[in-house]
Design an enzyme around this catalytic site. Structure first.
Site, PDB file in Angstrom:
ATOM      1  N   LYS A  20     -84.580  34.948  19.357  1.00  0.00           N
ATOM      2  CA  LYS A  20     -83.368  34.852  20.167  1.00  0.00           C
ATOM      3  C   LYS A  20     -83.719  34.841  21.660  1.00  0.00           C
ATOM      4  O   LYS A  20     -84.865  35.139  22.043  1.00  0.00           O
ATOM      5  CB  LYS A  20     -82.444  36.019  19.818  1.00  0.00           C
ATOM      6  CG  LYS A  20     -81.882  35.969  18.374  1.00  0.00           C
ATOM      7  CD  LYS A  20     -81.076  37.230  18.107  1.00  0.00           C
ATOM      8  CE  LYS A  20     -80.419  37.216  16.733  1.00  0.00           C
ATOM      9  NZ  LYS A  20     -79.667  38.464  16.494  1.00  0.00           N
ATOM     10  N   TYR A  60     -73.451  31.268  13.287  1.00  0.00           N
ATOM     11  CA  TYR A  60     -72.933  32.569  12.864  1.00  0.00           C
ATOM     12  C   TYR A  60     -71.536  32.480  12.248  1.00  0.00           C
ATOM     13  O   TYR A  60     -70.767  33.449  12.291  1.00  0.00           O
ATOM     14  CB  TYR A  60     -72.929  33.550  14.043  1.00  0.00           C
ATOM     15  CG  TYR A  60     -74.299  34.105  14.371  1.00  0.00           C
ATOM     16  CD1 TYR A  60     -75.007  34.862  13.434  1.00  0.00           C
ATOM     17  CD2 TYR A  60     -74.877  33.897  15.620  1.00  0.00           C
ATOM     18  CE1 TYR A  60     -76.263  35.378  13.728  1.00  0.00           C
ATOM     19  CE2 TYR A  60     -76.139  34.420  15.925  1.00  0.00           C
ATOM     20  CZ  TYR A  60     -76.816  35.168  14.974  1.00  0.00           C
ATOM     21  OH  TYR A  60     -78.051  35.697  15.274  1.00  0.00           O
ATOM     22  N   ASN A 123     -81.374  42.265  19.625  1.00  0.00           N
ATOM     23  CA  ASN A 123     -82.361  42.596  18.587  1.00  0.00           C
ATOM     24  C   ASN A 123     -83.377  41.488  18.318  1.00  0.00           C
ATOM     25  O   ASN A 123     -83.977  41.431  17.260  1.00  0.00           O
ATOM     26  CB  ASN A 123     -81.664  43.085  17.313  1.00  0.00           C
ATOM     27  CG  ASN A 123     -80.761  42.046  16.691  1.00  0.00           C
ATOM     28  OD1 ASN A 123     -80.625  40.944  17.220  1.00  0.00           O
ATOM     29  ND2 ASN A 123     -80.158  42.378  15.565  1.00  0.00           N
ATOM     30  N   HIS A 126     -83.698  36.402  14.585  1.00  0.00           N
ATOM     31  CA  HIS A 126     -82.801  36.106  13.465  1.00  0.00           C
ATOM     32  C   HIS A 126     -83.620  35.700  12.246  1.00  0.00           C
ATOM     33  O   HIS A 126     -84.645  35.031  12.379  1.00  0.00           O
ATOM     34  CB  HIS A 126     -81.859  34.947  13.829  1.00  0.00           C
ATOM     35  CG  HIS A 126     -81.134  34.414  12.623  1.00  0.00           C
ATOM     36  ND1 HIS A 126     -79.985  35.001  12.141  1.00  0.00           N
ATOM     37  CD2 HIS A 126     -81.432  33.411  11.760  1.00  0.00           C
ATOM     38  CE1 HIS A 126     -79.597  34.353  11.045  1.00  0.00           C
ATOM     39  NE2 HIS A 126     -80.452  33.385  10.795  1.00  0.00           N
ATOM     40  N   GLU A 137     -78.838  27.030   7.325  1.00  0.00           N
ATOM     41  CA  GLU A 137     -79.429  27.162   8.666  1.00  0.00           C
ATOM     42  C   GLU A 137     -80.555  26.150   8.887  1.00  0.00           C
ATOM     43  O   GLU A 137     -80.631  25.535   9.953  1.00  0.00           O
ATOM     44  CB  GLU A 137     -79.925  28.602   8.860  1.00  0.00           C
ATOM     45  CG  GLU A 137     -78.753  29.588   8.939  1.00  0.00           C
ATOM     46  CD  GLU A 137     -79.155  31.042   8.763  1.00  0.00           C
ATOM     47  OE1 GLU A 137     -80.375  31.322   8.675  1.00  0.00           O
ATOM     48  OE2 GLU A 137     -78.252  31.901   8.724  1.00  0.00           O
TER      49      GLU A 137
HETATM   50  P1  IDP Z   1     -78.817  40.154  10.955  1.00  0.00           P
HETATM   51  O1  IDP Z   1     -79.198  39.442  12.240  1.00  0.00           O
HETATM   52  O2  IDP Z   1     -79.724  41.314  10.690  1.00  0.00           O
HETATM   53  O3  IDP Z   1     -78.711  39.216   9.778  1.00  0.00           O
HETATM   54  P2  IDP Z   1     -75.893  40.195  10.968  1.00  0.00           P
HETATM   55  O4  IDP Z   1     -75.036  41.265  10.392  1.00  0.00           O
HETATM   56  O5  IDP Z   1     -75.960  38.892  10.274  1.00  0.00           O
HETATM   57  O6  IDP Z   1     -77.375  40.813  11.184  1.00  0.00           O
HETATM   58  O7  IDP Z   1     -75.387  39.987  12.471  1.00  0.00           O
HETATM   59  C1  IDP Z   1     -75.905  38.906  13.221  1.00  0.00           C
HETATM   60  C2  IDP Z   1     -76.230  39.391  14.614  1.00  0.00           C
HETATM   61  O8  IDP Z   1     -75.025  39.807  15.251  1.00  0.00           O
HETATM   62  C3  IDP Z   1     -77.125  40.604  14.683  1.00  0.00           C
HETATM   63  O9  IDP Z   1     -78.509  40.293  14.579  1.00  0.00           O
HETATM   64  C4  IDP Z   1     -76.778  41.158  16.047  1.00  0.00           C
HETATM   65  O10 IDP Z   1     -77.434  40.420  17.081  1.00  0.00           O
HETATM   66  C5  IDP Z   1     -75.280  40.881  16.118  1.00  0.00           C
HETATM   67  N1  IDP Z   1     -74.507  42.040  15.675  1.00  0.00           N
HETATM   68  C6  IDP Z   1     -74.281  42.462  14.415  1.00  0.00           C
HETATM   69  N2  IDP Z   1     -73.525  43.571  14.375  1.00  0.00           N
HETATM   70  C7  IDP Z   1     -73.253  43.861  15.670  1.00  0.00           C
HETATM   71  C8  IDP Z   1     -72.518  44.921  16.300  1.00  0.00           C
HETATM   72  O11 IDP Z   1     -71.959  45.798  15.650  1.00  0.00           O
HETATM   73  N3  IDP Z   1     -72.488  44.898  17.654  1.00  0.00           N
HETATM   74  C9  IDP Z   1     -73.090  43.933  18.403  1.00  0.00           C
HETATM   75  N4  IDP Z   1     -73.791  42.927  17.849  1.00  0.00           N
HETATM   76  C10 IDP Z   1     -73.892  42.897  16.503  1.00  0.00           C
HETATM   77 MG    MG Z   2     -77.345  37.727   9.344  1.00  0.00          MG
END
Ligand code: IDP
Ligand code: MG
Length: 162
Positions: A20, A60, A123, A126, A137
């Site tokens: 990212k 997303y 974080n 992805h 994707e």
């Molecule tokens: P993942 O990336 O581990 O698959 P997902 O639940 O698919 O997690 O969420 C996609 C991305 O959305 C996360 O990597 C993070 O960057 C963001 N995200 C998910 N939950 C939150 C939240 O509660 N607050 C802010 N950003 C979030």
């Molecule tokens: Mg995800």
């Protein structure tokens, strides 16, 4: 020839992994690639691309209703990403383990998120969460021609026939 999005459950399983914008900015491209390479996975496609907010929203799609969705779309489109396709046995599930938990504070030390970041909203990486999302994707970010099916002479030292 197998579909270029991969065949889950085989040695040709494929996952979409993206560094990212924060991972790119922080100089973690080589670190991410290195972890997948050293594990033994095969890089079959890679490009740097600055996603539009429209592309980010499409990527997303499944999170559209969430309160953090607008911020997520802005984050993902805030700078160039490094988009990749990695191939190998169980790469979707094992790739998620290499990434670590979504919330870096819950991610184990030794994982990318556990070692290199602090909050869910930054974080760094992805990874596809299942065969359907991997197919969606990979199909969204890469054409068939951009994905190279090739063998490495070292493959038989990494994956046994039996
Ligand atoms: P993942 O990336 O581990 O698959 P997902 O639940 O698919 O997690 O969420 C996609 C991305 O959305 C996360 O990597 C993070 O960057 C963001 N995200 C998910 N939950 C939150 C939240 O509660 N607050 C802010 N950003 C979030
Ligand atoms: Mg995800």
């Amino acid at each position: 020839a197998f579909p270029y999005t991969g065949v889950a459950g085989t040695g040709n399983e494929r996952s979409f992994i993206a560094i990212k914008p924060d991972g790119v900015q922080r100089g973690l491209i080589a670190e991410v690639i290195s972890r997948f390479e050293k594990k033994g996975y095969k890089l079959v496609a890679m490009k740097m691309i600055w996603a539009t907010e429209e592309m980010a929203a499409n990527h997303y799609d499944d999170l559209k209703g969430r309160p953090f969705f607008p911020a997520l779309v802005k984050y993902f489109a805030s700078g160039p990403i490094v988009a990749m396709v990695w191939e190998g046995p169980d790469v979707i599930k094992t790739g998620r383990k290499i990434l670590g938990a979504t919330n870096p504070q819950a991610a184990d030390v030794g994982t990318l998120r556990g070692d290199f970041c602090l909050t869910t909203g930054r974080n760094i990486i992805h990874g596809s969460d299942g065969p359907e999302s991997a197919a969606h994707e990979i199909g969204m970010w890469f054409t068939e021609k951009e994905c190279s099916a090739y063998s490495r002479s070292i493959d038989s030292w990494i994956v046994a026939d039996n």
